[in-house]
Design a protein around this motif. Structure first.
Motif, PDB file in Angstrom:
ATOM      1  N   GLU A  67       0.820  -1.207   0.000  1.00  0.00           N
ATOM      2  CA  GLU A  67       0.000   0.000   0.000  1.00  0.00           C
ATOM      3  C   GLU A  67       0.858   1.263   0.000  1.00  0.00           C
ATOM      4  OE1 GLU A  67      -1.700  -3.478   1.732  1.00  0.00           O
ATOM      5  OE2 GLU A  67      -0.417  -2.131   2.839  1.00  0.00           O
ATOM      6  N   GLN A  68       1.999   1.249   0.675  1.00  0.00           N
ATOM      7  CA  GLN A  68       2.823   2.439   0.809  1.00  0.00           C
ATOM      8  C   GLN A  68       3.570   2.767  -0.488  1.00  0.00           C
ATOM      9  OE1 GLN A  68       5.222   1.292   4.168  1.00  0.00           O
ATOM     10  NE2 GLN A  68       3.720   1.996   5.660  1.00  0.00           N
ATOM     11  N   LYS A  69       3.712   1.803  -1.351  1.00  0.00           N
ATOM     12  CA  LYS A  69       4.436   2.011  -2.594  1.00  0.00           C
ATOM     13  C   LYS A  69       3.511   2.033  -3.809  1.00  0.00           C
ATOM     14  CE  LYS A  69       8.546  -0.340  -0.795  1.00  0.00           C
ATOM     15  NZ  LYS A  69       9.496  -1.466  -0.988  1.00  0.00           N
ATOM     16  N   ALA A  70       2.223   1.805  -3.592  1.00  0.00           N
ATOM     17  CA  ALA A  70       1.295   1.677  -4.707  1.00  0.00           C
ATOM     18  C   ALA A  70       1.159   2.981  -5.484  1.00  0.00           C
ATOM     19  CB  ALA A  70      -0.065   1.224  -4.202  1.00  0.00           C
ATOM     20  N   ARG A  71       0.983   2.841  -6.794  1.00  0.00           N
ATOM     21  CA  ARG A  71       0.802   3.994  -7.676  1.00  0.00           C
ATOM     22  C   ARG A  71      -0.625   3.958  -8.216  1.00  0.00           C
ATOM     23  NH1 ARG A  71       2.641   5.516 -13.194  1.00  0.00           N
ATOM     24  NH2 ARG A  71       2.961   7.776 -13.127  1.00  0.00           N
ATOM     25  N   LEU A  72      -1.365   5.008  -7.981  1.00  0.00           N
ATOM     26  CA  LEU A  72      -2.776   5.065  -8.335  1.00  0.00           C
ATOM     27  C   LEU A  72      -3.011   5.995  -9.519  1.00  0.00           C
ATOM     28  CD1 LEU A  72      -2.720   3.847  -5.472  1.00  0.00           C
ATOM     29  CD2 LEU A  72      -4.748   5.228  -4.931  1.00  0.00           C
ATOM     30  N   LEU A  73      -4.015   5.665 -10.326  1.00  0.00           N
ATOM     31  CA  LEU A  73      -4.447   6.546 -11.409  1.00  0.00           C
ATOM     32  C   LEU A  73      -5.853   7.038 -11.075  1.00  0.00           C
ATOM     33  CD1 LEU A  73      -4.117   7.865 -14.173  1.00  0.00           C
ATOM     34  CD2 LEU A  73      -4.982   5.739 -15.209  1.00  0.00           C
ATOM     35  N   ILE A  74      -5.998   8.355 -10.995  1.00  0.00           N
ATOM     36  CA  ILE A  74      -7.282   8.982 -10.678  1.00  0.00           C
ATOM     37  C   ILE A  74      -7.878   9.534 -11.966  1.00  0.00           C
ATOM     38  CG2 ILE A  74      -8.389  10.869  -9.430  1.00  0.00           C
ATOM     39  CD1 ILE A  74      -6.080  10.588  -7.351  1.00  0.00           C
TER      40      ILE A  74
ATOM     41  N   LEU B 101      -8.436  17.105  -5.145  1.00  0.00           N
ATOM     42  CA  LEU B 101      -8.776  16.655  -3.795  1.00  0.00           C
ATOM     43  C   LEU B 101      -8.447  15.175  -3.602  1.00  0.00           C
ATOM     44  CD1 LEU B 101     -12.198  18.474  -3.215  1.00  0.00           C
ATOM     45  CD2 LEU B 101      -9.960  19.034  -2.217  1.00  0.00           C
ATOM     46  N   LEU B 102      -8.776  14.343  -4.598  1.00  0.00           N
ATOM     47  CA  LEU B 102      -8.476  12.916  -4.488  1.00  0.00           C
ATOM     48  C   LEU B 102      -6.978  12.666  -4.488  1.00  0.00           C
ATOM     49  CD1 LEU B 102     -11.021  10.783  -6.570  1.00  0.00           C
ATOM     50  CD2 LEU B 102     -10.379  10.510  -4.174  1.00  0.00           C
TER      51      LEU B 102
ATOM     52  N   GLU C 211      -2.282  10.827  -1.532  1.00  0.00           N
ATOM     53  CA  GLU C 211      -0.887  11.094  -1.196  1.00  0.00           C
ATOM     54  C   GLU C 211      -0.685  11.200   0.310  1.00  0.00           C
ATOM     55  OE1 GLU C 211      -0.089  14.496  -3.575  1.00  0.00           O
ATOM     56  OE2 GLU C 211       0.235  13.320  -5.417  1.00  0.00           O
ATOM     57  N   LEU C 212      -1.690  11.753   1.012  1.00  0.00           N
ATOM     58  CA  LEU C 212      -1.620  11.803   2.475  1.00  0.00           C
ATOM     59  C   LEU C 212      -1.666  10.404   3.085  1.00  0.00           C
ATOM     60  CD1 LEU C 212      -3.943  14.862   3.278  1.00  0.00           C
ATOM     61  CD2 LEU C 212      -1.457  14.721   3.604  1.00  0.00           C
ATOM     62  N   LEU C 213      -2.257   9.466   2.343  1.00  0.00           N
ATOM     63  CA  LEU C 213      -2.336   8.077   2.806  1.00  0.00           C
ATOM     64  C   LEU C 213      -1.068   7.282   2.455  1.00  0.00           C
ATOM     65  CD1 LEU C 213      -6.059   7.270   1.905  1.00  0.00           C
ATOM     66  CD2 LEU C 213      -5.088   7.621   4.191  1.00  0.00           C
TER      67      LEU C 213
ATOM     68  N   VAL D  23      -3.054  11.497 -12.750  1.00  0.00           N
ATOM     69  CA  VAL D  23      -4.448  11.869 -13.030  1.00  0.00           C
ATOM     70  C   VAL D  23      -4.726  11.840 -14.533  1.00  0.00           C
ATOM     71  CG1 VAL D  23      -4.649  13.274 -10.947  1.00  0.00           C
ATOM     72  CG2 VAL D  23      -3.894  14.336 -13.089  1.00  0.00           C
ATOM     73  N   ALA D  24      -6.011  11.645 -14.847  1.00  0.00           N
ATOM     74  CA  ALA D  24      -6.494  11.718 -16.228  1.00  0.00           C
ATOM     75  C   ALA D  24      -7.865  12.369 -16.194  1.00  0.00           C
ATOM     76  CB  ALA D  24      -6.570  10.327 -16.847  1.00  0.00           C
TER      77      ALA D  24
END
Length: 341
Positions: free
Chosen positions: A3-10, A20-21, A26-28, A34-35
């Motif tokens: 979870e600490q290294k995961a890369r998310l696409l919003i 906001l997301l 990032e705070l988590l 983003v897209a």
């Protein structure tokens, strides 16, 4: 932790929502890209890896439902968790998202505590799926693993058109008695590495290993346009690899090894045999028995590869073998036409 290294696409068409997301994830402890719509998101997913997708539904050019459809039909994205974040109301829309493959649904405005829990759960499920797939591929060929992941496991078989290849090392028992157990195991490991490579390169799978012998299948579970041609091409590569390996063995003052190969083509019954606790992908039928008999007969005929008439007829002209007098094999009522490559 993943979870600490995961890369998310919003993915969201509203700039404020994206900001906001992004700040929330990032705070988590995650990183975020983003897209602004589904089309851009699919381009990014094709260009670089992501661990999870946060997806809006109502967007221009390509909406969230269309993105879920694209992901569902793309095998390379099968392990990507998708959490829908949307203000679209109605149980039917949530059900549609889940039916299309979404892992979860969060209504807008997104609650920070719920977001953290859903992200953690989805990423942990992804980690377990990846580990399961890696474990499966250690104990099954890639094709069998893919078949299991696609169709699930059930005992039983079906009739398919395939080529069956048997191979073993000549005089292996005497060879193993003349060297240490460690040397024998090392020889087998190298032998299987070479044979697996040749078989895999031509679309086959190894379904059985017994001592120095193996059985390979061409045309199942993955269909091949010409299983016989693929099996023969693999056999030629196997012989070429053994020839190169023998150069090294001779240089190290070891005896050369020889192999015999038998190939038969036709209808077989292929599937999973065993019990619910322990099973293997295999096939049965006259062609399996014939391929085994042909491999054993290579010692008698003094040649390296023997094929049956069906295999011979399926080969390109320049690949066809020389006919050998009909041979009567145990278990077969009529003599069999065989050919030496």
């Amino acid at each position: 932790m993943i979870e600490q290294k995961a890369r998310l696409l919003i993915v969201d068409d509203n700039k404020v929502n994206r900001l906001l997301l992004s700040r929330s994830v990032e705070l988590l402890g995650y990183s975020a890209a983003v897209a602004e719509n589904g089309r851009i998101a699919m381009q990014l997913l094709g260009d670089e890896p992501f661990d999870l997708l946060l997806l809006d539904i109502e967007m221009p050019e390509m909406n969230g439902f269309e993105v879920l459809e694209e992901i569902r039909h793309d095998p390379s994205l099968s392990d990507l968790p998708v959490i829908v974040t949307s203000s679209v109301e109605g149980v039917e829309n949530i059900v549609r998202c889940i039916d299309l493959g979404a892992d979860d649904y969060l209504p807008k405005p997104v609650n920070q505590v719920l977001l953290q829990a859903r992200l953690s759960s989805s990423l942990e499920n992804k980690r377990l799926r990846v580990e399961q797939k890696q474990l499966l591929e250690k104990f099954a060929t890639t094709e069998v693993a893919q078949d299991l992941q696609k169709s699930g496991f059930s005992l039983g078989g079906k009739r398919v058109y395939a080529s069956v290849l048997f191979c073993d090392i000549r005089g292996f028992t005497a060879l193993s008695e003349s060297q240490s157990p460690e040397e024998t195991i090392e020889l087998l490991n190298i032998y299987y590495t070479l044979m697996f490579e040749a078989i895999d390169c031509h679309g086959g799978i190894v379904s059985l290993m017994i001592g120095d012998g193996l059985m390979a299948l061409f045309g199942t579970p993955r269909p091949l346009q010409n299983p016989a041609q693929s099996a023969v091409a693999a056999a030629r590569d196997m012989l070429a690899m053994i020839e190169e390996f023998n150069l090294e063995r001779v240089a190290n003052s070891n005896v050369e090894i020889k192999i015999g190969i038998g190939i038969a083509t036709g209808e077989v019954v292929a599937g999973y045999a065993g019990t619910q606790q322990r099973a293997t992908f295999t096939c049965i039928g006259d062609k399996v028995n014939l391929a085994s008999r042909l491999e054993a007969h290579t010692k008698v005929a003094g040649c390296e590869v023997l094929v049956d008439g069906v295999t011979q007829d399926a080969l390109r002209e320049h690949d066809r073998g020389k006919p050998i007098l009909q041979v009567s094999f145990k278990g077969f009522s009529d003599p069999v036409d065989i050919f030496s490559l």
